[in-house]
Design a protein around this motif. Sequence first.
Motif, short mmCIF file in Angstrom:
data_model
loop_
_atom_site.label_atom_id
_atom_site.label_comp_id
_atom_site.label_asym_id
_atom_site.label_seq_id
_atom_site.Cartn_x
_atom_site.Cartn_y
_atom_site.Cartn_z
N TYR A 53 -1.67 -1.30 3.96
CA TYR A 53 -1.69 -2.48 3.09
C TYR A 53 -0.45 -2.48 2.19
O TYR A 53 0.16 -3.52 1.97
CB TYR A 53 -2.98 -2.47 2.26
N GLU A 54 -0.06 -1.31 1.70
CA GLU A 54 1.11 -1.22 0.83
C GLU A 54 2.38 -1.61 1.58
O GLU A 54 3.26 -2.27 1.02
CB GLU A 54 1.25 0.20 0.25
N ASP A 55 2.49 -1.20 2.84
CA ASP A 55 3.64 -1.60 3.66
C ASP A 55 3.67 -3.13 3.80
O ASP A 55 4.72 -3.76 3.73
CB ASP A 55 3.58 -0.98 5.06
N PHE A 56 2.49 -3.68 4.01
CA PHE A 56 2.36 -5.13 4.16
C PHE A 56 2.86 -5.86 2.92
O PHE A 56 3.71 -6.74 3.00
CB PHE A 56 0.91 -5.49 4.47
N THR A 57 2.33 -5.49 1.75
CA THR A 57 2.70 -6.20 0.52
C THR A 57 4.18 -6.00 0.18
O THR A 57 4.80 -6.89 -0.38
CB THR A 57 1.82 -5.78 -0.67
N ALA A 58 4.75 -4.87 0.59
CA ALA A 58 6.17 -4.62 0.35
C ALA A 58 7.05 -5.57 1.16
O ALA A 58 8.22 -5.77 0.82
CB ALA A 58 6.52 -3.18 0.69
N ASN A 59 6.50 -6.17 2.21
CA ASN A 59 7.26 -7.09 3.04
C ASN A 59 7.13 -8.55 2.61
O ASN A 59 7.69 -9.43 3.27
CB ASN A 59 6.84 -6.95 4.52
N LEU A 60 6.41 -8.80 1.53
CA LEU A 60 6.33 -10.16 1.00
C LEU A 60 7.34 -10.29 -0.14
O LEU A 60 7.25 -9.56 -1.12
CB LEU A 60 4.92 -10.46 0.48
N PRO A 61 8.32 -11.19 0.00
CA PRO A 61 9.35 -11.30 -1.04
C PRO A 61 8.75 -11.77 -2.37
O PRO A 61 7.85 -12.61 -2.39
CB PRO A 61 10.34 -12.33 -0.48
N ALA A 62 9.27 -11.23 -3.46
CA ALA A 62 8.72 -11.50 -4.79
C ALA A 62 8.94 -12.95 -5.23
O ALA A 62 8.16 -13.47 -6.02
CB ALA A 62 9.34 -10.56 -5.81
N GLU A 63 9.98 -13.60 -4.71
CA GLU A 63 10.31 -14.94 -5.21
C GLU A 63 10.41 -15.99 -4.11
O GLU A 63 11.02 -17.04 -4.31
CB GLU A 63 11.60 -14.89 -6.03
N GLU A 64 9.82 -15.71 -2.94
CA GLU A 64 9.85 -16.69 -1.86
C GLU A 64 8.48 -16.80 -1.22
O GLU A 64 7.73 -15.83 -1.17
CB GLU A 64 10.85 -16.25 -0.77
N CYS A 65 8.17 -17.98 -0.73
CA CYS A 65 6.88 -18.21 -0.06
C CYS A 65 6.91 -17.65 1.35
O CYS A 65 7.96 -17.59 1.99
CB CYS A 65 6.59 -19.71 0.01
N ARG A 66 5.73 -17.26 1.83
CA ARG A 66 5.56 -16.80 3.21
C ARG A 66 4.12 -17.06 3.63
O ARG A 66 3.23 -17.20 2.79
CB ARG A 66 5.81 -15.28 3.35
N TYR A 67 3.92 -17.08 4.94
CA TYR A 67 2.57 -17.00 5.50
C TYR A 67 2.48 -15.59 6.05
O TYR A 67 3.47 -15.03 6.49
CB TYR A 67 2.35 -17.97 6.65
N ALA A 68 1.27 -15.07 6.08
CA ALA A 68 1.10 -13.74 6.67
C ALA A 68 -0.30 -13.63 7.25
O ALA A 68 -1.22 -14.33 6.85
CB ALA A 68 1.32 -12.66 5.62
N VAL A 69 -0.41 -12.73 8.21
CA VAL A 69 -1.70 -12.39 8.80
C VAL A 69 -1.83 -10.88 8.68
O VAL A 69 -0.88 -10.14 8.95
CB VAL A 69 -1.75 -12.83 10.28
N PHE A 70 -3.00 -10.43 8.22
CA PHE A 70 -3.23 -9.00 8.02
C PHE A 70 -4.55 -8.62 8.68
O PHE A 70 -5.57 -9.25 8.46
CB PHE A 70 -3.27 -8.67 6.52
N ASP A 71 -4.51 -7.60 9.49
CA ASP A 71 -5.71 -7.08 10.16
C ASP A 71 -6.29 -6.00 9.26
O ASP A 71 -5.77 -4.90 9.18
CB ASP A 71 -5.33 -6.52 11.54
N PHE A 72 -7.35 -6.35 8.55
CA PHE A 72 -7.93 -5.48 7.53
C PHE A 72 -9.12 -4.70 8.09
O PHE A 72 -10.12 -5.28 8.49
CB PHE A 72 -8.37 -6.34 6.33
N ASP A 73 -8.98 -3.38 8.13
CA ASP A 73 -10.07 -2.51 8.57
C ASP A 73 -10.88 -2.07 7.37
O ASP A 73 -10.32 -1.76 6.31
CB ASP A 73 -9.51 -1.24 9.25
N PHE A 74 -12.19 -2.03 7.54
CA PHE A 74 -13.05 -1.57 6.44
C PHE A 74 -14.35 -1.01 7.01
O PHE A 74 -14.64 -1.16 8.19
CB PHE A 74 -13.34 -2.73 5.46
N VAL A 75 -15.10 -0.35 6.15
CA VAL A 75 -16.38 0.22 6.53
C VAL A 75 -17.45 -0.49 5.71
O VAL A 75 -17.35 -0.58 4.49
CB VAL A 75 -16.41 1.75 6.28
N THR A 76 -18.49 -0.99 6.39
CA THR A 76 -19.56 -1.72 5.70
C THR A 76 -20.47 -0.75 4.94
O THR A 76 -20.37 0.46 5.10
CB THR A 76 -20.43 -2.50 6.71
N ALA A 77 -21.37 -1.34 4.15
CA ALA A 77 -22.34 -0.53 3.40
C ALA A 77 -23.22 0.28 4.36
O ALA A 77 -23.72 1.34 4.01
CB ALA A 77 -23.19 -1.43 2.51
N GLU A 78 -23.37 -0.22 5.58
CA GLU A 78 -24.18 0.48 6.60
C GLU A 78 -23.34 1.51 7.36
O GLU A 78 -23.75 2.02 8.39
CB GLU A 78 -24.78 -0.52 7.60
#
Length: 139
Positions: A53-78
Amino acid sequence: MANAASGMAVHDECKLKFMELKTKRTHRFIVFKIEEKQKQVIVEKLGEPTETYEDFTANLPAEECRYAVFDFDFVTAENVQKSRIFFIAWCPDTAKVRSKMIYASSKDRFKRELDGIQVELQATDPTEMDLDVFKSRAN
């Protein structure tokens, strides 16, 4: 092919790389950029599956617009491993007004081209898309 509102076309590579992310998981994220001169959305950066996720956010420029898609892995409560595909419209407050308008008017058309988006986020500063936001929206 072009969006009547903004006149932006979507480069075929955008759809191709998104399908790779969705079906083969060959990318962790994709950052898309509007090429104003060519009047089309192009792939700016592909994130390797091992990138974070940190690599991803580092690739978004601070002063320019972008679209992005991120594949977010997570573990549910179960304790089940899952993933969600997030679409992020990144329009920082510091971006030029013209850029914000172009990205805003092209967003829905572009998002429709990417079949399989599960969650959408609109972010104007990094706090609006931090990991806690991803976690709360993923479930």
